[in-house]
Design a protein around this motif. Structure first.
Motif, short mmCIF file in Angstrom:
data_model
loop_
_atom_site.label_atom_id
_atom_site.label_comp_id
_atom_site.label_asym_id
_atom_site.label_seq_id
_atom_site.Cartn_x
_atom_site.Cartn_y
_atom_site.Cartn_z
N GLY A 143 -6.42 -14.14 10.77
CA GLY A 143 -5.59 -13.37 9.85
C GLY A 143 -6.40 -12.97 8.64
O GLY A 143 -7.50 -13.50 8.41
N SER A 144 -5.88 -12.05 7.83
CA SER A 144 -6.60 -11.64 6.63
C SER A 144 -5.65 -11.08 5.59
O SER A 144 -4.61 -10.52 5.91
CB SER A 144 -7.67 -10.59 6.97
N GLY A 145 -6.05 -11.26 4.34
CA GLY A 145 -5.35 -10.66 3.21
C GLY A 145 -6.40 -10.08 2.28
O GLY A 145 -7.38 -10.74 1.97
N ILE A 146 -6.20 -8.83 1.86
CA ILE A 146 -7.19 -8.13 1.03
C ILE A 146 -6.59 -7.89 -0.35
O ILE A 146 -5.51 -7.30 -0.47
CB ILE A 146 -7.58 -6.78 1.66
N VAL A 147 -7.29 -8.35 -1.38
CA VAL A 147 -6.88 -8.09 -2.75
C VAL A 147 -7.93 -7.18 -3.38
O VAL A 147 -9.14 -7.48 -3.35
CB VAL A 147 -6.72 -9.39 -3.55
N ALA A 148 -7.50 -6.05 -3.93
CA ALA A 148 -8.39 -5.10 -4.61
C ALA A 148 -7.77 -4.72 -5.95
O ALA A 148 -6.57 -4.44 -6.02
CB ALA A 148 -8.61 -3.86 -3.75
N ASN A 149 -8.59 -4.75 -7.00
CA ASN A 149 -8.10 -4.46 -8.36
C ASN A 149 -6.90 -5.32 -8.73
O ASN A 149 -5.99 -4.89 -9.43
CB ASN A 149 -7.72 -2.97 -8.51
N GLY A 150 -6.89 -6.57 -8.23
CA GLY A 150 -5.83 -7.50 -8.56
C GLY A 150 -4.55 -7.31 -7.77
O GLY A 150 -3.56 -8.01 -8.01
N GLN A 151 -4.55 -6.35 -6.83
CA GLN A 151 -3.34 -6.06 -6.05
C GLN A 151 -3.56 -6.37 -4.57
O GLN A 151 -4.60 -6.00 -4.01
CB GLN A 151 -2.96 -4.57 -6.18
N LEU A 152 -2.58 -7.01 -3.96
CA LEU A 152 -2.64 -7.21 -2.51
C LEU A 152 -2.44 -5.86 -1.82
O LEU A 152 -1.57 -5.08 -2.21
CB LEU A 152 -1.52 -8.18 -2.09
N ILE A 153 -3.29 -5.56 -0.85
CA ILE A 153 -3.22 -4.27 -0.16
C ILE A 153 -2.22 -4.36 0.99
O ILE A 153 -2.42 -5.10 1.95
CB ILE A 153 -4.61 -3.87 0.39
N TYR A 154 -1.12 -3.62 0.87
CA TYR A 154 -0.09 -3.60 1.90
C TYR A 154 -0.13 -2.35 2.78
O TYR A 154 0.39 -2.34 3.88
CB TYR A 154 1.31 -3.69 1.27
N GLY A 155 -0.74 -1.27 2.25
CA GLY A 155 -0.71 0.00 2.99
C GLY A 155 0.64 0.69 2.86
O GLY A 155 1.57 0.15 2.25
N HIS A 156 0.77 1.86 3.45
CA HIS A 156 2.00 2.65 3.26
C HIS A 156 3.19 2.05 3.99
O HIS A 156 4.33 2.30 3.64
CB HIS A 156 1.78 4.10 3.70
N ASP A 157 2.91 1.23 5.04
CA ASP A 157 4.01 0.72 5.86
C ASP A 157 4.18 -0.79 5.78
O ASP A 157 5.04 -1.36 6.44
CB ASP A 157 3.79 1.12 7.32
N GLY A 158 3.32 -1.47 4.98
CA GLY A 158 3.45 -2.92 4.82
C GLY A 158 2.58 -3.73 5.75
O GLY A 158 2.61 -4.96 5.72
N PHE A 159 1.76 -3.09 6.58
CA PHE A 159 1.00 -3.84 7.59
C PHE A 159 -0.52 -3.73 7.44
O PHE A 159 -1.27 -4.01 8.37
CB PHE A 159 1.40 -3.38 9.01
N ALA A 160 -1.00 -3.33 6.27
CA ALA A 160 -2.45 -3.22 6.07
C ALA A 160 -3.13 -4.59 6.14
O ALA A 160 -2.50 -5.62 5.94
CB ALA A 160 -2.75 -2.57 4.71
N GLY A 161 -4.42 -4.57 6.42
CA GLY A 161 -5.21 -5.79 6.34
C GLY A 161 -5.28 -6.60 7.61
O GLY A 161 -5.54 -7.81 7.56
N GLU A 162 -5.11 -5.98 8.77
CA GLU A 162 -5.21 -6.72 10.04
C GLU A 162 -6.66 -6.73 10.52
O GLU A 162 -6.99 -6.16 11.57
CB GLU A 162 -4.27 -6.13 11.09
N LEU A 163 -7.53 -7.39 9.76
CA LEU A 163 -8.95 -7.36 10.08
C LEU A 163 -9.26 -8.09 11.39
O LEU A 163 -10.24 -7.77 12.07
CB LEU A 163 -9.76 -7.97 8.94
N GLY A 164 -8.42 -9.06 11.75
CA GLY A 164 -8.64 -9.80 13.00
C GLY A 164 -8.52 -8.92 14.23
O GLY A 164 -9.04 -9.27 15.30
N HIS A 165 -7.84 -7.78 14.10
CA HIS A 165 -7.66 -6.90 15.25
C HIS A 165 -8.62 -5.71 15.24
O HIS A 165 -8.53 -4.82 16.09
CB HIS A 165 -6.20 -6.43 15.34
#
Length: 321
Positions: A143-165
């Motif tokens: 799994g992964s969670g990406i924080v940039a500029n102090g904000q968790l990156i969710y993407g436009h649909d809420g599913f950003a950051g699936e680096l494992g896939h």
């Protein structure tokens, strides 16, 4: 002392963990229950309400609770829904945040489990002073969670950051859960370690290994880990290979978001330098010079047994008043 506490809930495929947490990250009381005992979500919520109500009373009552944060597979922060989670018995779209909020009469927010882990590191752990970092969880999956500029990156649909896939070896190992070939999760997870060991045992007959004394079904990430720690050459090659794949993938992630640190969490990190040395070496080897020797590779500072609850609780603290 009104509303100085939150509830954190981590829903996994097998177990659900929950606890009442203060702002410093102290878990005042906690519990767990089986997730997969309930065919429908209503039965699950009834049992969860029964357990959690006792903990909330123990912590001084509902008036002390600011809200509920939930980490769950395929949890969508924007909608509050669990959407088509492959490892849960409840299929389709489950409006979990709304259902929980109604059950307890508390504001409830939900995200996926790896995003919750990133928020936990930001609030209580290794990323406390950071604005740009990536958390990679190395367990049964990646799994992964990406924080940039102090904000968790969710993407436009809420599913950003699936680096494992992300595909790291085009046309590579088949992933039965997704149907993908060559994803990072197929190699750098506990399942991936097991499959690599089985492949090496079949294709490297000249390499001696105590793993050859085991039946095929006895080989898993723990037996590979134990063999590697005892100096087994084939088991160590498994970690070298896994570290190489992960390091190459991390190089891509670094060049994408230029984080201050990558924080690794989960069972595979117990191998320490056996995996970290090749990870670091192959990450640096595949970075452009402007990115080299800038990114810290660190282990999570959160206690593994508490991390899931803390991550979910951090989500509740993030809620606007």
């Amino acid at each position: 002392m009104s509303q100085q506490l939150v509830v954190g809930i981590d829903i996994g495929g097998t177990n659900t963990k929950f606890g009442v947490v203060d702002r410093r990250g102290n878990i005042l009381c906690d519990g767990r229950m089986l997730t997969n005992q309930h065919e429908d979500v209503a039965g699950f919520l009834d049992e969860l309400h029964e357990h959690l109500s006792k903990l909330i009373d123990q912590a001084g009552g509902i008036d002390n609770i600011r809200g509920i944060g939930v980490g769950a597979p395929n949890g969508n922060y924007y909608t509050g829904n669990i959407e088509y989670a492959p490892n849960l018995r409840w299929k389709g779209v489950i409006p979990l945040a709304n259902l929980l909020g109604e059950k307890f009469g508390l504001p409830t927010v939900l995200t996926n489990d790896a995003n919750a882990a990133a928020l936990g590191e930001l609030m209580y752990g290794a990323a406390r002073s950071m604005k740009d970092f990536i958390v990679i969880t190395l367990g049964t999956g990646v799994g992964s969670g990406i924080v940039a500029n102090g904000q968790l990156i969710y993407g436009h649909d809420g599913f950003a950051g699936e680096l494992g896939h992300c595909i790291v070896i085009p046309g590579g190992r088949y992933h039965p859960g997704t149907g993908a070939h060559g994803s990072l999760e197929a190699y750098a997870s506990a399942t991936g370690v097991t499959n690599t060991a089985l492949e090496f045992l079949a294709t490297r007959p000249e390499t001696k290994s105590t793993l050859r004394d085991l039946k095929k079904e006895e080989i898993n990430s723990k037996t590979v880990f134990d063999a590697a720690m005892a100096g087994d050459p084939l088991a160590r090659e498994v970690y070298e290979f896994t570290g190489k794949i992960l390091g190459e993938a991390l190089a891509n992630f670094v060049m994408f978001s230029s984080p201050e640190a990558i924080i690794l969490f989960g069972g595979l990190t117990k191998a320490g330098d056996l995996i970290m040395k090749p990870v670091r070496e192959h990450m640096e080897l595949n970075l452009l010079p402007i990115f080299q020797n800038k990114v810290k590779l660190v282990f999570s500072e959160l206690k593994e047994s508490d991390a899931a609850i803390l991550g979910a609780s951090a989500l509740a603290w993030e809620m606007k008043d």
